[in-house]
Design a protein around this motif. Sequence first.
Motif, PDB file in Angstrom:
ATOM      1  N   GLN A 175       0.835  -1.208   0.000  1.00  0.00           N
ATOM      2  CA  GLN A 175       0.000   0.000   0.000  1.00  0.00           C
ATOM      3  C   GLN A 175       0.874   1.264   0.000  1.00  0.00           C
ATOM      4  O   GLN A 175       0.583   2.238  -0.705  1.00  0.00           O
ATOM      5  CB  GLN A 175      -0.923  -0.015   1.220  1.00  0.00           C
ATOM      6  N   LYS A 176       1.933   1.234   0.769  1.00  0.00           N
ATOM      7  CA  LYS A 176       2.840   2.393   0.816  1.00  0.00           C
ATOM      8  C   LYS A 176       3.480   2.638  -0.547  1.00  0.00           C
ATOM      9  O   LYS A 176       3.553   3.778  -1.019  1.00  0.00           O
ATOM     10  CB  LYS A 176       3.934   2.156   1.861  1.00  0.00           C
ATOM     11  N   LEU A 177       3.945   1.547  -1.183  1.00  0.00           N
ATOM     12  CA  LEU A 177       4.609   1.690  -2.463  1.00  0.00           C
ATOM     13  C   LEU A 177       3.637   2.157  -3.539  1.00  0.00           C
ATOM     14  O   LEU A 177       3.977   2.993  -4.390  1.00  0.00           O
ATOM     15  CB  LEU A 177       5.259   0.367  -2.873  1.00  0.00           C
ATOM     16  N   GLN A 178       2.413   1.629  -3.515  1.00  0.00           N
ATOM     17  CA  GLN A 178       1.411   2.049  -4.495  1.00  0.00           C
ATOM     18  C   GLN A 178       1.074   3.535  -4.339  1.00  0.00           C
ATOM     19  O   GLN A 178       0.871   4.240  -5.335  1.00  0.00           O
ATOM     20  CB  GLN A 178       0.152   1.192  -4.351  1.00  0.00           C
ATOM     21  N   GLN A 179       1.037   4.005  -3.100  1.00  0.00           N
ATOM     22  CA  GLN A 179       0.755   5.426  -2.870  1.00  0.00           C
ATOM     23  C   GLN A 179       1.885   6.297  -3.429  1.00  0.00           C
ATOM     24  O   GLN A 179       1.631   7.324  -4.065  1.00  0.00           O
ATOM     25  CB  GLN A 179       0.569   5.688  -1.367  1.00  0.00           C
ATOM     26  N   LEU A 180       3.112   5.856  -3.202  1.00  0.00           N
ATOM     27  CA  LEU A 180       4.251   6.605  -3.745  1.00  0.00           C
ATOM     28  C   LEU A 180       4.249   6.570  -5.270  1.00  0.00           C
ATOM     29  O   LEU A 180       4.582   7.565  -5.925  1.00  0.00           O
ATOM     30  CB  LEU A 180       5.560   6.020  -3.215  1.00  0.00           C
ATOM     31  N   LEU A 207      12.572   5.342   5.701  1.00  0.00           N
ATOM     32  CA  LEU A 207      11.579   5.484   6.767  1.00  0.00           C
ATOM     33  C   LEU A 207      10.245   4.856   6.393  1.00  0.00           C
ATOM     34  O   LEU A 207       9.508   4.375   7.265  1.00  0.00           O
ATOM     35  CB  LEU A 207      11.399   6.963   7.113  1.00  0.00           C
ATOM     36  N   GLN A 208       9.922   4.844   5.131  1.00  0.00           N
ATOM     37  CA  GLN A 208       8.652   4.274   4.676  1.00  0.00           C
ATOM     38  C   GLN A 208       8.622   2.761   4.842  1.00  0.00           C
ATOM     39  O   GLN A 208       7.603   2.190   5.232  1.00  0.00           O
ATOM     40  CB  GLN A 208       8.411   4.625   3.200  1.00  0.00           C
ATOM     41  N   PHE A 209       9.739   2.099   4.562  1.00  0.00           N
ATOM     42  CA  PHE A 209       9.719   0.634   4.469  1.00  0.00           C
ATOM     43  C   PHE A 209      10.568  -0.080   5.522  1.00  0.00           C
ATOM     44  O   PHE A 209      10.642  -1.291   5.521  1.00  0.00           O
ATOM     45  CB  PHE A 209      10.184   0.193   3.079  1.00  0.00           C
ATOM     46  N   GLU A 210      11.198   0.662   6.403  1.00  0.00           N
ATOM     47  CA  GLU A 210      12.012   0.036   7.435  1.00  0.00           C
ATOM     48  C   GLU A 210      11.267   0.115   8.754  1.00  0.00           C
ATOM     49  O   GLU A 210      10.713   1.148   9.125  1.00  0.00           O
ATOM     50  CB  GLU A 210      13.361   0.770   7.547  1.00  0.00           C
TER      51      GLU A 210
END
Length: 234
Positions: free
Chosen positions: A12-17, A72-75
């Motif tokens: 979800q985070k990656l799709q938003q980016l 920070l997004q993925f760690e």
Amino acid sequence: MNQSTPYVSNQQKLQQLMEEAEIANFEQLSQLSGVSQWQLNRLLTGLLPKLPITDLLKLSQVLKISLEQLLLQFETTESLSADWEIASQGISANIDSNAMALQQEYKQLQQQLNQQKERLEKEFQGSSIAALESWLLQWPTAAIVAQKNPEISAVKLLPLVKPIFELLKQWGLEMKGSVGEVVSYNPQLHQLLEGGGHAEPGDPVIIRYVGYSHDHKLLYRAKVSPVKKEETTS
């Protein structure tokens, strides 16, 4: 097979980016960044520390965010803390190692400077003694002879002092004026003798004690006194 919660969250985070960067899908992201879909899958499964730093930089550029923001997004907080602790230990050890190396280098340079200073002092002393050789050999004998025979003219002793003036000349020491010379009074170059009278700049004065300069820098002003009438007429 059900996908784990971290995978869904990271997806979800990656799709938003990707949406913010106007990237349609993972395939396009892989093409634009040059990062393989296998590495993207590792990112989604929480294996960010395993990705090469070059791939992370490529992703941050394509997604138009900084590398710090991507990390920070993925760690996770735990892994970030662990990574930071390891990095801090490495940095601290590196700083300590560099500090010890610099301290050792400073000691070596200081030792070399001290040795060079001592060598230069010895060379200076040796060259000075060589320049004064004739005076050193002859002056003690001449002084004894003069004491035993006061009638010996001082003029005969003047040549013995010549090596001293030659040495001073080599050092860049220059005599300013000569005793008995009449010059125009200049307060920057001349000093009136105490009780010797008054003079204005430009007035004629007579040099009683010479001045000296070193490498064109004035060390001592010549001591002078106003010229008296009998001195101008004589």
